[in-house]
Scaffold this motif. Structure first.
Motif, PDB file in Angstrom:
ATOM      1  N   GLU A  78       0.837  -1.192   0.000  1.00 24.50           N
ATOM      2  CA  GLU A  78       0.000   0.000   0.000  1.00 24.50           C
ATOM      3  C   GLU A  78       0.874   1.244   0.000  1.00 24.50           C
ATOM      4  OE1 GLU A  78      -2.717  -0.215   3.267  1.00 24.50           O
ATOM      5  OE2 GLU A  78      -3.350  -2.249   2.738  1.00 24.50           O
ATOM      6  N   GLU A  79       0.238   2.384  -0.140  1.00 26.26           N
ATOM      7  CA  GLU A  79       0.961   3.639  -0.099  1.00 26.26           C
ATOM      8  C   GLU A  79       1.740   3.733   1.208  1.00 26.26           C
ATOM      9  OE1 GLU A  79      -0.127   8.292  -0.812  1.00 26.26           O
ATOM     10  OE2 GLU A  79      -1.138   6.728  -1.970  1.00 26.26           O
ATOM     11  N   CYS A  97       6.213   3.463  -1.731  1.00 30.47           N
ATOM     12  CA  CYS A  97       5.087   3.262  -2.637  1.00 30.47           C
ATOM     13  C   CYS A  97       4.173   4.474  -2.626  1.00 30.47           C
ATOM     14  CB  CYS A  97       4.286   2.028  -2.242  1.00 30.47           C
ATOM     15  SG  CYS A  97       5.178   0.480  -2.416  1.00 30.47           S
ATOM     16  N   PRO A 100      -0.361   2.741  -5.515  1.00 29.09           N
ATOM     17  CA  PRO A 100      -0.397   1.362  -6.001  1.00 29.09           C
ATOM     18  C   PRO A 100      -1.639   1.143  -6.862  1.00 29.09           C
ATOM     19  CG  PRO A 100      -0.714   1.444  -3.613  1.00 29.09           C
ATOM     20  CD  PRO A 100      -0.517   2.838  -4.079  1.00 29.09           C
ATOM     21  N   LEU A 109       0.337  -5.703 -10.590  1.00 29.34           N
ATOM     22  CA  LEU A 109       0.311  -4.554  -9.711  1.00 29.34           C
ATOM     23  C   LEU A 109       1.406  -3.610 -10.186  1.00 29.34           C
ATOM     24  CD1 LEU A 109      -0.535  -3.060  -7.021  1.00 29.34           C
ATOM     25  CD2 LEU A 109       1.430  -4.221  -6.009  1.00 29.34           C
ATOM     26  N   THR A 110       1.037  -2.367 -10.464  1.00 28.06           N
ATOM     27  CA  THR A 110       2.018  -1.336 -10.790  1.00 28.06           C
ATOM     28  C   THR A 110       2.007  -0.329  -9.657  1.00 28.06           C
ATOM     29  OG1 THR A 110       1.776  -1.636 -13.161  1.00 28.06           O
ATOM     30  CG2 THR A 110       2.690   0.456 -12.427  1.00 28.06           C
ATOM     31  N   VAL A 111       3.202   0.028  -9.195  1.00 30.18           N
ATOM     32  CA  VAL A 111       3.361   0.959  -8.089  1.00 30.18           C
ATOM     33  C   VAL A 111       4.318   2.058  -8.511  1.00 30.18           C
ATOM     34  CG1 VAL A 111       4.200   1.229  -5.729  1.00 30.18           C
ATOM     35  CG2 VAL A 111       3.039  -0.867  -6.381  1.00 30.18           C
TER      36      VAL A 111
END
Length: 115
Positions: A78-79, A97, A100, A109-111
């Motif tokens: 997560e952020e 991050c 996300p 998943l791209t972050v």
């Protein structure tokens, strides 16, 4: 094999192949350091951005990571999570991050990450 299974097989090659592809080791760590996950994925790091007001290229720093959701085994960073990897020169990158973006259709998943 249906399309979802084919996409998952393609993701394994496109994102994680560290011999003939772009796969690198990426480590995600929760802020409380209770959860850590190391996977292979793609790391993009560029030093140019487009100024939205002028449309001109300017010096910047953008980092993004893309990994297979299945490789994360249910742990979705997560952020604020710390993310670590190395770029093509071997230089270490440590960032956090930001934004996300899980794609539950393609299984990725791209972050975006900031230093």
């Amino acid at each position: 094999m249906n399309l979802r299974e084919q996409a998952e097989a393609d993701n394994a090659i496109l994102l994680e192949d560290d011999v003939a592809g772009f796969g690198v080791e990426i480590t995600f760590t929760s802020p409380d350091e209770l959860q850590t996950k190391t996977v292979k994925g793609q790391f993009t790091r560029i030093s140019v951005e487009v100024d939205p007001e002028t449309g001109l290229m300017v010096r910047g720093s953008t980092a993004a990571f893309t990994v297979r959701l299945s490789s994360l085994e249910g742990i979705i960073p997560e952020e604020g999570w710390k993310v670590e990897s190395t770029d093509i020169t071997g230089a270490a990158f440590v960032g956090y991050c930001q934004a996300p973006m899980p794609d539950y259709t393609s299984g990725r998943l791209t972050v975006l990450a900031r230093v």
